[in-house]
Every structure is written in structure tokens, then in C-alpha cells.
Design a protein around this motif. Structure first.
Motif, mmCIF file in Angstrom:
data_model
loop_
_atom_site.group_PDB
_atom_site.id
_atom_site.type_symbol
_atom_site.label_atom_id
_atom_site.label_comp_id
_atom_site.label_asym_id
_atom_site.label_seq_id
_atom_site.Cartn_x
_atom_site.Cartn_y
_atom_site.Cartn_z
ATOM 1 N N MET A 196 9.819 -11.247 2.255
ATOM 2 C CA MET A 196 10.588 -10.073 1.838
ATOM 3 C C MET A 196 9.926 -8.798 2.324
ATOM 4 N N THR A 197 10.749 -7.861 2.783
ATOM 5 C CA THR A 197 10.271 -6.527 3.126
ATOM 6 C C THR A 197 10.184 -5.685 1.851
ATOM 7 N N ARG A 198 9.604 -4.503 1.994
ATOM 8 C CA ARG A 198 9.545 -3.575 0.866
ATOM 9 C C ARG A 198 10.948 -3.228 0.365
ATOM 10 N N LEU A 201 12.305 -6.166 -1.630
ATOM 11 C CA LEU A 201 11.627 -6.240 -2.929
ATOM 12 C C LEU A 201 12.146 -5.167 -3.876
ATOM 13 N N PHE A 230 3.434 -2.361 -4.198
ATOM 14 C CA PHE A 230 3.848 -2.775 -2.857
ATOM 15 C C PHE A 230 2.880 -2.260 -1.796
ATOM 16 N N ALA A 235 3.261 -4.529 1.543
ATOM 17 C CA ALA A 235 4.704 -4.467 1.778
ATOM 18 C C ALA A 235 5.060 -3.048 2.189
ATOM 19 N N ASP A 238 8.401 -2.409 7.739
ATOM 20 C CA ASP A 238 9.107 -3.669 7.994
ATOM 21 C C ASP A 238 8.221 -4.896 7.800
ATOM 22 N N THR A 240 6.430 -7.995 6.036
ATOM 23 C CA THR A 240 6.943 -8.892 5.006
ATOM 24 C C THR A 240 5.793 -9.490 4.200
ATOM 25 N N VAL A 241 6.085 -9.780 2.956
ATOM 26 C CA VAL A 241 5.187 -10.550 2.099
ATOM 27 C C VAL A 241 5.991 -11.714 1.549
ATOM 28 N N SER A 242 5.302 -12.784 1.178
ATOM 29 C CA SER A 242 5.975 -13.984 0.671
ATOM 30 C C SER A 242 6.033 -13.930 -0.850
#
Length: 255
Positions: A196-198, A201, A230, A235, A238, A240-242
Motif C-alpha cells: 500500500m502507498t501512503r 493507507l 506513515f 510510506a 509512491d 509502498t509498505v506491506s
């Protein structure tokens, strides 16, 4: 704080955020829910919202080669704004305004009824009776939730900031209950992650009933604190974090 009914009916005000921020459901979990429904099922997705579960159900039905041979997916939701969002991405799906307690479908007309992220808003006795009415004998009721995995420290902090939900409380209390004409629920879980991007989220946070119905000062607090979190987890822009999830699925067959 908003009432339960106000929260339950709040999602249309954030339909676009819901579509962006909420995850779809794992194909394996949805396939498991539908196993008892037969080869060419007629399925109703109750509390369909923007179509997160509807989309996966429709893809499974089409993938089984059942299109045009009696299979059908119907999406039911009490909120016209949510169904409007659904129709933008799933224009071929039939949609109806309704609830689990008042579906507006004929007796014994569907093979499966599924609810994604919705049963915690339902009266389990009245909902079971109404769904039992529209299901054919041997039809299946499937319930599924995507719940963030709070064993991960930053995810637990996220929940502290934006507060828990009725769905999370239901799981903590032992899971859903159903009533006649259904027997005991069978359960399975799946663990997975969503990149997911900021922006995604933030949309997820803003799609939650507590946040939608919060007073402006509370929303400002939440936005400030999630921005700091974030930044900490990377985050940014662009990147991403899981976000880890546990999908909880339950099914019961009409007696």
C-alpha cells in the motif's frame, strides 16, 4: 461518539475512499466459502458496498465457465452511493437496495449468500432467518472479514490512533454467530500482505466508520498522528509498505 446505526449507515459518505483503501478478499478464501454452492450457482452478496467481495465472486463464477448457464451474482446494499461505486467497476452486476434482514428476493432463489465485512452490522437472528428464506435447501451462508494483523507493532499503533472497529471486536469476542436455519459455522483463516502507498493507507483510515462519523477535532488528531506514523514506516510518496492481514472466513449450510 456516533451510534452503531449511524456508523453502519455512514459508508456512502466515503465510498471512493472505501474503494481505494479497502482490500479485496483472497481468492482461496472466497472459493472455500462457495464450495458447497454447486457448479453454476446464483449468489447474492449482501452488504456488497463498493464490490470488494462481489468482484472476486464474479471472477470465480466466470473462471468456472458458468457464465450464461444459470450462474448469476447479485449485489445488495442499503446505501445507493456504495452501489453506485460498485456499478462503476462492475456494470454487469445486478444491484438491489436492501439489507440482510430485508433482501427483497424470492423464496429459495439463490444457492449462496455471502457477506464481506458486514455480518457485525446484522441482527444475527433476523438476518439468518431472511437469508435462510432466500437460500435453496442445502444453500450456503458465507461470512468473511479482512482483519489487520496487529501482532505487527506498527499495525497495532495504527489501530490505537484510528480506534478499533465493530468487526475487530467481534473477532476478539470469539467470532460471529448465526441462528436457524443454520447449524454450526465452520471456520478457516488465511494470512497475507497487501502493498500500500501512503495515499491508499490514508484512504483505508478514512473509510472506517469511526473516522467517517468523528467530530472534526478528532479527525484532525487522527490525520496528524497517522501522518507521523506513515513517515516513520517509510510510506512516503509512491513508496509502498506491506500491510499484513488475516482473513477470517466462516460458512454454514442451510439445514
Amino acid at each position: 461518539m456516533a451510534t452503531r446505526d449511524e456508523m453502519a449507515n455512514s459508508f456512502g459518505a466515503a465510498a471512493a475512499a472505501y474503494e481505494q483503501g479497502r482490500p479485496d478478499y483472497p481468492v482461496e478464501a472466497v472459493a472455500w466459502l462457495l464450495e458447497p454452492a454447486g457448479a453454476h450457482p446464483r449468489i447474492v452478496d449482501i452488504g456488497a458496498g463498493t464490490g470488494k467481495l462481489t468482484r472476486v465472486v464474479a471472477e470465480l463464477v466466470a473462471g468456472a465457465g458458468a457464465e450464461g448457464r444459470g450462474a448469476e451474482v447479485i449485489a445488495v446494499d442499503p446505501d445507493a452511493e456504495m452501489l453506485g461505486e460498485l456499478r462503476r467497476s462492475l456494470p454487469s452486476i445486478r444491484t438491489l437496495i436492501g439489507t440482510a434482514e430485508a433482501l427483497g428476493l424470492p423464496d429459495e432463489s439463490v444457492d449462496a449468500a455471502v457477506l464481506g465485512q458486514a455480518w457485525h452490522w446484522v441482527d444475527p437472528v433476523a438476518g439468518s432467518a431472511e437469508i435462510g428464506r432466500v437460500l435453496k435447501p442445502g444453500g450456503v451462508l458465507g461470512l468473511v472479514w479482512n482483519i489487520r494483523d496487529e501482532s505487527v507493532p506498527w499495525v497495532a499503533r495504527l489501530t490505537e490512533i484510528m480506534k478499533g472497529s465493530n468487526a475487530e471486536q467481534l473477532m476478539a469476542d470469539g467470532g460471529p454467530e448465526v441462528a436457524a436455519p443454520f447449524g454450526a459455522l465452520t471456520a478457516r483463516t488465511w494470512q497475507w500482505e497487501r502493498p500500500m502507498t501512503r495515499a491508499a493507507l490514508s484512504a483505508m483510515v478514512h473509510s472506517r466508520s469511526y473516522v467517517i462519523t468523528a467530530e472534526p477535532a478528532e479527525r484532525e488528531r487522527i490525520d496528524g498522528e497517522i501522518a507521523g506514523l506513515f513517515d516513520e514506516i517509510g510510506a512516503v510518496g509512491d513508496a509502498t509498505v506491506s500491510l499484513p492481514y488475516v482473513t477470517h472466513a466462516f460458512r454454514a449450510v442451510k439445514a
